[in-house]
Design a protein around this motif. Structure first.
Motif, PDB file in Angstrom:
ATOM      1  N   VAL B 489       0.848  -1.180   0.000  1.00  0.00           N
ATOM      2  CA  VAL B 489       0.000   0.000   0.000  1.00  0.00           C
ATOM      3  C   VAL B 489       0.888   1.235   0.000  1.00  0.00           C
ATOM      4  O   VAL B 489       2.019   1.197   0.480  1.00  0.00           O
ATOM      5  CB  VAL B 489      -0.936  -0.017   1.232  1.00  0.00           C
ATOM      6  CG1 VAL B 489      -0.136   0.044   2.528  1.00  0.00           C
ATOM      7  CG2 VAL B 489      -1.937   1.118   1.196  1.00  0.00           C
ATOM      8  N   VAL B 490       0.389   2.305  -0.556  1.00  0.00           N
ATOM      9  CA  VAL B 490       1.049   3.604  -0.456  1.00  0.00           C
ATOM     10  C   VAL B 490       0.199   4.465   0.457  1.00  0.00           C
ATOM     11  O   VAL B 490      -1.021   4.545   0.281  1.00  0.00           O
ATOM     12  CB  VAL B 490       1.181   4.265  -1.847  1.00  0.00           C
ATOM     13  CG1 VAL B 490       1.699   5.690  -1.710  1.00  0.00           C
ATOM     14  CG2 VAL B 490       2.105   3.448  -2.727  1.00  0.00           C
ATOM     15  N   VAL B 491       0.824   5.078   1.451  1.00  0.00           N
ATOM     16  CA  VAL B 491       0.064   5.926   2.371  1.00  0.00           C
ATOM     17  C   VAL B 491       0.512   7.369   2.260  1.00  0.00           C
ATOM     18  O   VAL B 491       1.677   7.665   1.960  1.00  0.00           O
ATOM     19  CB  VAL B 491       0.197   5.462   3.840  1.00  0.00           C
ATOM     20  CG1 VAL B 491      -0.374   4.080   4.018  1.00  0.00           C
ATOM     21  CG2 VAL B 491       1.624   5.503   4.312  1.00  0.00           C
ATOM     22  N   LEU B 492      -0.447   8.249   2.516  1.00  0.00           N
ATOM     23  CA  LEU B 492      -0.171   9.675   2.545  1.00  0.00           C
ATOM     24  C   LEU B 492      -0.364  10.176   3.962  1.00  0.00           C
ATOM     25  O   LEU B 492      -1.339   9.814   4.624  1.00  0.00           O
ATOM     26  CB  LEU B 492      -1.143  10.417   1.612  1.00  0.00           C
ATOM     27  CG  LEU B 492      -1.172  11.945   1.794  1.00  0.00           C
ATOM     28  CD1 LEU B 492       0.101  12.570   1.258  1.00  0.00           C
ATOM     29  CD2 LEU B 492      -2.387  12.546   1.089  1.00  0.00           C
ATOM     30  N   ARG B 493       0.550  10.986   4.413  1.00  0.00           N
ATOM     31  CA  ARG B 493       0.309  11.737   5.641  1.00  0.00           C
ATOM     32  C   ARG B 493       0.167  13.190   5.245  1.00  0.00           C
ATOM     33  O   ARG B 493       1.107  13.769   4.692  1.00  0.00           O
ATOM     34  CB  ARG B 493       1.450  11.549   6.635  1.00  0.00           C
ATOM     35  CG  ARG B 493       1.238  12.320   7.940  1.00  0.00           C
ATOM     36  CD  ARG B 493       2.320  11.988   8.958  1.00  0.00           C
ATOM     37  NE  ARG B 493       2.229  10.582   9.350  1.00  0.00           N
ATOM     38  CZ  ARG B 493       3.279   9.819   9.611  1.00  0.00           C
ATOM     39  NH1 ARG B 493       4.502  10.319   9.537  1.00  0.00           N
ATOM     40  NH2 ARG B 493       3.123   8.572   9.971  1.00  0.00           N
ATOM     41  N   GLN B 494      -0.985  13.776   5.474  1.00  0.00           N
ATOM     42  CA  GLN B 494      -1.158  15.188   5.134  1.00  0.00           C
ATOM     43  C   GLN B 494      -1.603  15.953   6.363  1.00  0.00           C
ATOM     44  O   GLN B 494      -2.226  15.390   7.283  1.00  0.00           O
ATOM     45  CB  GLN B 494      -2.190  15.348   4.003  1.00  0.00           C
ATOM     46  CG  GLN B 494      -3.565  14.797   4.327  1.00  0.00           C
ATOM     47  CD  GLN B 494      -4.538  14.999   3.181  1.00  0.00           C
ATOM     48  OE1 GLN B 494      -4.495  16.013   2.479  1.00  0.00           O
ATOM     49  NE2 GLN B 494      -5.442  14.056   3.003  1.00  0.00           N
ATOM     50  N   GLN B 495      -1.312  17.220   6.340  1.00  0.00           N
ATOM     51  CA  GLN B 495      -1.563  18.059   7.500  1.00  0.00           C
ATOM     52  C   GLN B 495      -3.059  18.085   7.822  1.00  0.00           C
ATOM     53  O   GLN B 495      -3.892  18.292   6.947  1.00  0.00           O
ATOM     54  CB  GLN B 495      -1.068  19.480   7.224  1.00  0.00           C
ATOM     55  CG  GLN B 495      -1.088  20.361   8.459  1.00  0.00           C
ATOM     56  CD  GLN B 495      -0.769  21.812   8.136  1.00  0.00           C
ATOM     57  OE1 GLN B 495      -1.479  22.459   7.386  1.00  0.00           O
ATOM     58  NE2 GLN B 495       0.318  22.307   8.691  1.00  0.00           N
ATOM     59  N   TYR B 546      -6.264  11.818  -5.555  1.00  0.00           N
ATOM     60  CA  TYR B 546      -6.789  10.530  -5.085  1.00  0.00           C
ATOM     61  C   TYR B 546      -6.280  10.222  -3.681  1.00  0.00           C
ATOM     62  O   TYR B 546      -7.029   9.845  -2.789  1.00  0.00           O
ATOM     63  CB  TYR B 546      -6.352   9.436  -6.061  1.00  0.00           C
ATOM     64  CG  TYR B 546      -6.839   8.061  -5.686  1.00  0.00           C
ATOM     65  CD1 TYR B 546      -6.106   7.250  -4.809  1.00  0.00           C
ATOM     66  CD2 TYR B 546      -8.038   7.561  -6.194  1.00  0.00           C
ATOM     67  CE1 TYR B 546      -6.546   6.001  -4.458  1.00  0.00           C
ATOM     68  CE2 TYR B 546      -8.480   6.296  -5.848  1.00  0.00           C
ATOM     69  CZ  TYR B 546      -7.732   5.533  -4.982  1.00  0.00           C
ATOM     70  OH  TYR B 546      -8.181   4.290  -4.622  1.00  0.00           O
ATOM     71  N   LEU B 547      -4.971  10.421  -3.507  1.00  0.00           N
ATOM     72  CA  LEU B 547      -4.383  10.134  -2.204  1.00  0.00           C
ATOM     73  C   LEU B 547      -4.911  11.088  -1.137  1.00  0.00           C
ATOM     74  O   LEU B 547      -5.175  10.688  -0.018  1.00  0.00           O
ATOM     75  CB  LEU B 547      -2.860  10.231  -2.278  1.00  0.00           C
ATOM     76  CG  LEU B 547      -2.178   9.000  -2.855  1.00  0.00           C
ATOM     77  CD1 LEU B 547      -0.714   9.287  -3.074  1.00  0.00           C
ATOM     78  CD2 LEU B 547      -2.343   7.809  -1.932  1.00  0.00           C
ATOM     79  N   LYS B 548      -5.069  12.353  -1.497  1.00  0.00           N
ATOM     80  CA  LYS B 548      -5.531  13.308  -0.486  1.00  0.00           C
ATOM     81  C   LYS B 548      -6.942  12.969  -0.033  1.00  0.00           C
ATOM     82  O   LYS B 548      -7.316  13.227   1.097  1.00  0.00           O
ATOM     83  CB  LYS B 548      -5.470  14.730  -1.046  1.00  0.00           C
ATOM     84  CG  LYS B 548      -4.056  15.239  -1.124  1.00  0.00           C
ATOM     85  CD  LYS B 548      -3.981  16.729  -1.439  1.00  0.00           C
ATOM     86  CE  LYS B 548      -2.510  17.155  -1.437  1.00  0.00           C
ATOM     87  NZ  LYS B 548      -2.300  18.469  -2.000  1.00  0.00           N
ATOM     88  N   GLN B 549      -7.714  12.409  -0.953  1.00  0.00           N
ATOM     89  CA  GLN B 549      -9.084  12.062  -0.584  1.00  0.00           C
ATOM     90  C   GLN B 549      -9.145  10.739   0.172  1.00  0.00           C
ATOM     91  O   GLN B 549      -9.858  10.615   1.160  1.00  0.00           O
ATOM     92  CB  GLN B 549      -9.906  11.963  -1.860  1.00  0.00           C
ATOM     93  CG  GLN B 549     -11.249  12.598  -1.709  1.00  0.00           C
ATOM     94  CD  GLN B 549     -12.140  12.290  -2.892  1.00  0.00           C
ATOM     95  OE1 GLN B 549     -11.769  11.540  -3.796  1.00  0.00           O
ATOM     96  NE2 GLN B 549     -13.317  12.840  -2.865  1.00  0.00           N
ATOM     97  N   HIS B 550      -8.409   9.742  -0.318  1.00  0.00           N
ATOM     98  CA  HIS B 550      -8.535   8.405   0.242  1.00  0.00           C
ATOM     99  C   HIS B 550      -7.500   8.087   1.300  1.00  0.00           C
ATOM    100  O   HIS B 550      -7.665   7.159   2.060  1.00  0.00           O
ATOM    101  CB  HIS B 550      -8.431   7.365  -0.873  1.00  0.00           C
ATOM    102  CG  HIS B 550      -9.547   7.432  -1.848  1.00  0.00           C
ATOM    103  ND1 HIS B 550      -9.451   8.137  -3.026  1.00  0.00           N
ATOM    104  CD2 HIS B 550     -10.787   6.918  -1.825  1.00  0.00           C
ATOM    105  CE1 HIS B 550     -10.587   8.040  -3.683  1.00  0.00           C
ATOM    106  NE2 HIS B 550     -11.424   7.300  -2.977  1.00  0.00           N
TER     107      HIS B 550
END
Lengths: 320, 736, 188
Positions: B489-495, B546-550
């Motif tokens: 999986v690829v994960v995003l950490r956003q503020q 896509y990543l920011k949403q999911h």
């Protein structure tokens, strides 16, 4: 329960409520019993009626201020939940408070009220109506009306606990009666104490009534407390374990030494001893002020301890 | 990906639908009330991000109400967290709003460890740090600065700064954790695999307390596998942990003897011909040497070593082989146990290999990956100096990028092979992470500069010269992270919320230092640019959006087993085969097949100290978190009732634990849930830093008594080699 | 009071618990704390632990518990102001504005599910995350669990997994003797 929710405040409130109920009970009885055209024990009737509202008033005030939001206590009186012993109790207490205050007013000596009314400032002159001469005529009707209400108050404190099926130490048929007889007994005891502190002490006939009443009530308490324990020991496990709290558990000493011995047995013995001339030799009865006071204090003490044991042990008891 | 449980799918789908649909600001879901005065509208945002309270990186949906993070919900879309969020993840809110956080840069105002700080601006703090770094570089060369860190999404920038600075001395956390197990499996299979616990029918675990020490997909797969699918779990541990409680069989194995057990299993399997002959013949190197080697490792011999009955060893060997290929000997995560740890994990790998569970459903599976893009930036010249831990000569097979921390500490204290005068620390607390806290303190004292980048005033920060506060994970956007596995999986950490205090994400701190060190050119990008490049390779439309949403990208479909079983596949070993016998090990003078060496015997009346973790705390990083401390308020010394009775110690009594390097005091927990010859205490308590008000002086610090030891092949720390004595010093504190 | 097993055609929410899978990780307790603003030192749910046996034959088991949202709740019965009430869908709740804090319900609960909130000074308990349930979601404790120990659902939904599970597996409730008809089902 992880920690008891009801503590010493509730213990005191239950005691004070029972005390008020007992005081009115004796006062009403004393009013009702006639000798000639008036009450047979006028001083008991008067002192009991004058004292009756105040222990409960104090207890209720303490209780209200301990609520989560004290000013919300009025919510108890905008609704009625017949299945909640606390709701029934709230209304009972309201009725009892009304009756005992009226009774208090009806028994105030004329001289006292007259003197007070004369000293009223002009703006409050309308309060003169309180010095109605027909006050006295309310005494007997109030006594008869209040008699069952007092019994209700005396028993409701036990129903409050007894109706909680989650707490096996409480959930028996006999808990309400234990509280009722104890309440009546503490009422007698307080009157014995108050009157024995007078320079003249107790009058013989008053003493005979009070002691007899108290002896009967204590014996009745025996006949409720002991079956409660025996029955409990022969009940399902949860109840047996709950009874164990006073039969070897942490409340054993409080129950058997402080309540049963000091609060029931010893006063009974003392009172029987005092009544010895009447019971055995049919002689006149000279109550000793000291012994009377001591046995009264022990009964009052026992009343507090009884409620302490029940409130705290009950919250420890649980079903598995 | 294939998921067995229907309701999880339904709920996951519903939650995902709700999550994606509900990301626009909306009027809030305040609880229904009977009478409401006009309520201020609640602004609710849901932001997808990745948790940082432990290394698992679970996907999280942060619920923000009126600008405040109110709740962290699990994001069901990540196969790494499977719609779960553990106690630590939920408690991250209290880490964000911890009043004890470092709120701005601090420069030491008194002596080291006095706790006197001067709050300064970022410019001043970075000037101070860079100036000292520069001075050290001038006097001793860039190699005189250590850069040590623990894994994290922004760790790369810190490491790159070190390399760009010219220092080869990059020390990363695997050398305190899993360097030995990773190296052992790499040397055998050419790669570090995952374990298909979901589909396995038979699982043996040495000490890996999967149900308690950390909640990972392995935890969840094992619960599903063992509880619902009735897989058999055999678990070896000197402690009766939660995993022991759930296991089918638990053996209180004598600590340090797992290799004896493993070699005996191999012995039985080979002797009774229960191994996968075809697999061994076609894909493995050195089977004959192995067969000869294990002849002496009989079950009877192993029983004497391990305290596990011989009959059980034989039976388990047979059951294991029969269940193969759906049988695994689980590798474990933290493998920093004994000085022979590498060889023990090699034994595991060999056992797994010969039953043919490699790259099969229910077996040991090489990780799948997802390709991420890379921002191309200016490369620097590789540092020329030799590493201070002499890893090239002392641990030639070990991962050089991670280093050998304990060897480094010894060398630094001895001043060899050259003096080290500066220490930059990122997201790590060496005072607690290394054994023998006194020795770490001496290492600090030897430095001209100790600079710590952290979110809280850890014990190391407490002794530092300058503290550069990093923003907490909910306040930062980080590089994308690809988590390899059977289901990658690829994960995003956003503020989620802007930084509450004057803190910065690590990249900006590094850029601030780089500018002052003349290294700006290597860090001239923003985090947004970095992420955009990474995301560009993902096979979805508008990958960044896509990543920011999911919050995650996970490929569709079931995992594919058997990629490496294609004919002619060449394993990443020198021979191209799975190396049961490792010539490379022989070359550098280590045992090419695991040779059993017994652990140091414990003198009578003494105990071996073993370590472990709990679901409510991440090492030493969370013992100031009020919600986690509420669950696990302090640590105790676990002691078996027999030795406790002999020593006159009752449950709750204060005891003193003495080792060769130090002593601590803490209350005892007398329990049969540990071997009589062992004691245990939970890591992370007994902090020295007074700014961590809940952790300061709370319980005892294991680092004060742990002796320094390491695995000979990987350089990995060995934390279970400490012998202690215990005595009672006080009665039970009933207030505690 | 009519037993609140619900009105036909309308939902009746309940939880089933598979305690075998509980690993005592405390995720549900912290999640509940965050979701519902539970004060420190107070808990809307808990994990009962049982340890036993003799070395080396030991056992340890973990059992989550919270308000059972009984069909015949004694806490609702004893409340003197009606603050403690039960919805048609079975959830037992508290009208905070009407609670006087007398604590009778706390004592009347056989499961020790209620507590006095020192901040709001009224009685609190597990609400089954009613704000989530009304939005079509499951309670925070069920959602967050690594082992999926809790199964939340509608007892009246013949197609739902809660009903299927309770029909196809034996389960038990706690302290039936009190007559509360608890609706927290422990799968056997």
């Amino acid at each position: 329960m992880p920690e008891p929710r009801w503590g010493w405040l509730i213990v005191l409130y239950l005691f004070l409520g029972g005390l008020s109920a007992g005081l009115f009970f004796v006062s009403a009885l004393a009013t009702y019993l006639q000798r000639g055209s008036g009450p047979a024990y006028p001083r008991l009737a008067r002192v009991g009626a004058l004292l009756a509202p105040w222990p409960l008033a104090l207890g209720s005030a303490l209780l209200v201020f301990d609520l989560g939001h004290w000013y919300r206590f009025y919510k108890l009186f905008v609704t009625f939940h017949w299945r909640s012993p606390m709701s029934i109790g709230a209304w009972l207490l309201a009725a009892f408070t009304g009756i005992t205050l009226l009774s208090f007013w009806s028994w105030l000596p004329a001289a006292t009220v007259g003197g007070w009314v004369r000293r009223l400032p002009r703006r409050l002159r309308f309060l003169r109506v309180l010095d109605a001469p027909w006050r006295e005529t309310l005494r007997r009707p109030l006594a008869m009306l209040g008699f069952p209400v007092a019994l209700g108050v005396g028993i409701y404190t036990g129903v409050l606990l007894g109706a909680v099926q989650a707490r096996p130490f409480w959930n028996t048929n006999l808990v309400a009666q234990i509280f009722l007889f104890s309440a009546m007994s503490t009422g007698c005891a307080l009157l014995i104490l108050v009157l024995s502190l007078r320079r003249a002490g107790l009058e013989a006939s008053e003493a005979r009534l009070l002691f007899s009443l108290d002896i009967v009530l204590i014996v009745l308490e025996f006949f409720v407390v002991l079956p409660y324990l025996i029955h409990g020991a022969l009940s399902p496990l949860a109840v047996r374990e709950a009874i164990g709290l006073v039969m070897g558990g942490p409340f054993t000493v409080a129950f058997w030494v402080l309540f049963f011995t000091l609060g029931l047995l010893l006063p009974l013995v003392l009172e029987l001893w005092e009544m010895r001339p009447v019971l055995l030799e049919r002689q006149t009865f000279h109550p000793s002020r000291g012994l009377a006071a001591v046995s009264a204090v022990l009964v009052l003490f026992g009343g507090v301890v009884l409620r302490y044991v029940f409130v705290f042990a009950g919250q420890v008891s649980a079903f598995q | 990906m294939s998921r067995g449980v229907t309701r999880r799918r339904v709920l996951a789908g519903a939650a995902a639908a709700a999550a994606t649909a509900a990301l626009a600001p909306q009027l809030g879901c305040a609880p229904p009330a009977r009478r409401r005065r006009a309520a201020t509208p609640t602004e609710v945002r849901r932001v997808a991000t990745a948790c940082e309270l432990c290394p698992n990186k679970c996907a999280v949906l942060a619920v923000v109400e009126n600008g405040r993070v109110k709740k962290l919900d699990p994001n069901p879309l990540s196969p790494k967290s499977r719609g779960m969020l553990c106690a630590r993840g939920n408690a991250a809110i209290k880490a964000l709003y911890d009043p004890d956080r470092v709120k701005q840069p601090l420069i030491r105002a008194g002596a080291r460890g006095e706790g006197k700080w001067r709050p300064v601006s970022w410019d001043e703090a970075l000037d101070f740090t860079a100036e000292r770094l520069h001075r050290i570089k001038e006097a001793h060369g860039p190699e005189a600065v250590l850069f040590s860190s623990t894994e994290g999404f922004q760790e790369e920038f810190f490491k790159n700064l070190g390399l760009a600075f010219g220092s080869p001395n990059i020390l990363r956390h695997p050398t305190l954790c899993l360097a030995s197990v990773n190296l052992a499996y790499s040397m055998t299979f050419g790669t570090v695999p995952s374990f298909d616990l979901l589909n396995a029918r038979y699982v043996i675990m040495s000490g890996a307390n999967r149900f308690e020490s950390i909640i990972t997909p392995d935890t969840m797969d094992l619960i599903e596998g063992a509880m619902n699918r009735k897989a058999k779990l055999v678990y070896l541990d000197p402690r009766f942990t939660v995993t022991a409680a759930k296991a089918d069989e638990w053996y209180p194995i004598r600590p340090g003897t797992d290799l004896a057990f493993i070699l005996a299993l191999i012995h039985v399997i080979i002797e009774e011909q229960r191994y996968d002959k075809e697999f061994v013949a076609t894909r493995c190197l050195g089977f004959d040497e192995l067969a000869a080697h294990v002849q002496r490792y009989t079950p009877a011999w192993a029983a004497a070593e391990t305290d596990i009955p011989a009959a059980a060893i034989v039976r388990i060997a047979r059951e294991f082989a029969d269940a193969a290929p759906r049988a695994v000997y689980y590798a474990g995560r933290r493998s920093s146990w004994y000085v022979n740890d590498f060889q023990m994990r090699r034994g595991q790998a060999i056992l797994n290999a010969i039953v043919g569970n490699w790259d099969r459903e229910g077996g040991v599976v090489p990780n799948s990956r997802i390709a991420l893009g890379e921002l191309l930036f200016l490369p620097w010249d590789d540092p020329t100096a030799e590493r201070v831990d002499e890893i090239g000569t002392r641990f030639p097979l070990a991962a050089k990028g991670d280093g050998a921390f304990l060897q480094a500490r010894e060398n630094v204290l001895a001043g060899v092979p050259y003096p080290v005068k500066g220490w930059l620390v990122y997201k790590q607390d060496p005072m607690n992470a290394l054994p023998d806290r006194g020795r770490t303190q001496r290492m600090i004292e030897a430095m001209d500069l100790v600079a710590v980048i952290d979110t809280q005033m850890s014990d190391t920060a407490h002794f530092a010269d300058v503290v550069l506060p990093e923003s907490m994970y909910l306040e930062r956007t980080d590089p994308l992270h690809m988590l390899p596995g059977i289901w990658p999986v690829v994960v995003l950490r956003q503020q989620v919320v802007p930084p509450i205090y004057d803190t910065k994400p690590n990249l900006e701190i590094i850029q601030g230092l780089a500018k002052r060190l003349g290294l700006s050119e290597y860090f001239d990008y923003t985090i947004e640019e970095w992420i955009a490049e990474q995301a560009a390779e993902l096979p979805v439309e508008n990958p960044l959006e896509y990543l920011k949403q999911h919050g995650v990208y996970a490929p569709e479909g079931a995992p594919f087993y058997g990629k490496t079983l294609a004919p002619g596949y060449r394993f990443l070993t020198r021979s191209g085969k799975i190396e049961l016998y490792s010539p490379r090990l022989a070359e550098v003078g280590h045992d090419p097949l695991p040779v059993y060496r017994p652990p140091t015997p414990i003198p009578a009346g003494s105990f071996r100290m073993v370590l472990g973790r709990k679901a409510t705390h991440t090492h030493a990083a969370t013992t100031n978190n009020v919600w986690l401390i509420e669950q696990t308020p302090t640590n105790h010394l676990w002691l078996h009732p027999e030795p406790a009775a002999r020593l006159g110690i009752g449950d709750g009594d204060l005891v003193e634990v003495v080792s060769a390097v130090g002593a601590v005091r803490l209350p005892a927990r007398v329990t049969p849930e540990i071997r009589p010859d062992c004691v245990f205490m939970l890591h992370g308590f007994g902090k020295k830093s007074p700014q961590l008000r809940l952790a300061h002086g709370n319980g005892a610090c294991d680092a004060d008594v742990l002796v320094t030891a390491w695995d000979a092949v990987s350089g990995n720390a060995a934390f279970h080699e400490t012998v202690v004595t215990v005595r009672k010093v006080g009665k039970e504190d009933r207030r505690a | 009071m009519r037993e609140r097993l619900g009105i036909k055609g309308k939902p009746r929410w309940a939880l089933a618990i598979d305690a075998r899978k509980c690993i005592n990780c405390k995720a549900c307790i912290v999640a509940c704390k965050a979701e519902n603003g539970v004060p420190l030192g107070k808990f809307r749910n808990r994990i009962n632990e049982e340890h036993g046996g003799s070395y080396p034959h030991l056992r340890a088991s973990f059992e989550p518990e919270q308000c059972h949202h009984c069909a015949s709740p004694s806490c609702v019965r004893v409340c003197p102001t009606g603050a403690s009430y039960q919805r048609d869908d079975g959830l037992v709740l508290v009208h905070a504005n009407d609670c006087i804090g007398c604590g009778y319900c706390i004592i009347a609960c056989p499961y020790d599910a209620r507590y006095f909130n020192p901040e709001t000074r009224v009685v609190d308990k597990c609400t089954m995350c009613v704000h989530r349930v009304d939005a079509g979601r499951e309670p925070a404790c069920a959602e967050t669990c690594p082992s999926r120990v809790r199964l939340f659902g509608d007892l009246h939904d013949g197609e739902g997994s809660l009903r299927h599970t309770l029909d196809s597996r034996r389960s038990q409730v706690k302290k039936e003797q009190t007559g509360n008809h608890p609706q927290l089902y422990y799968l056997l």
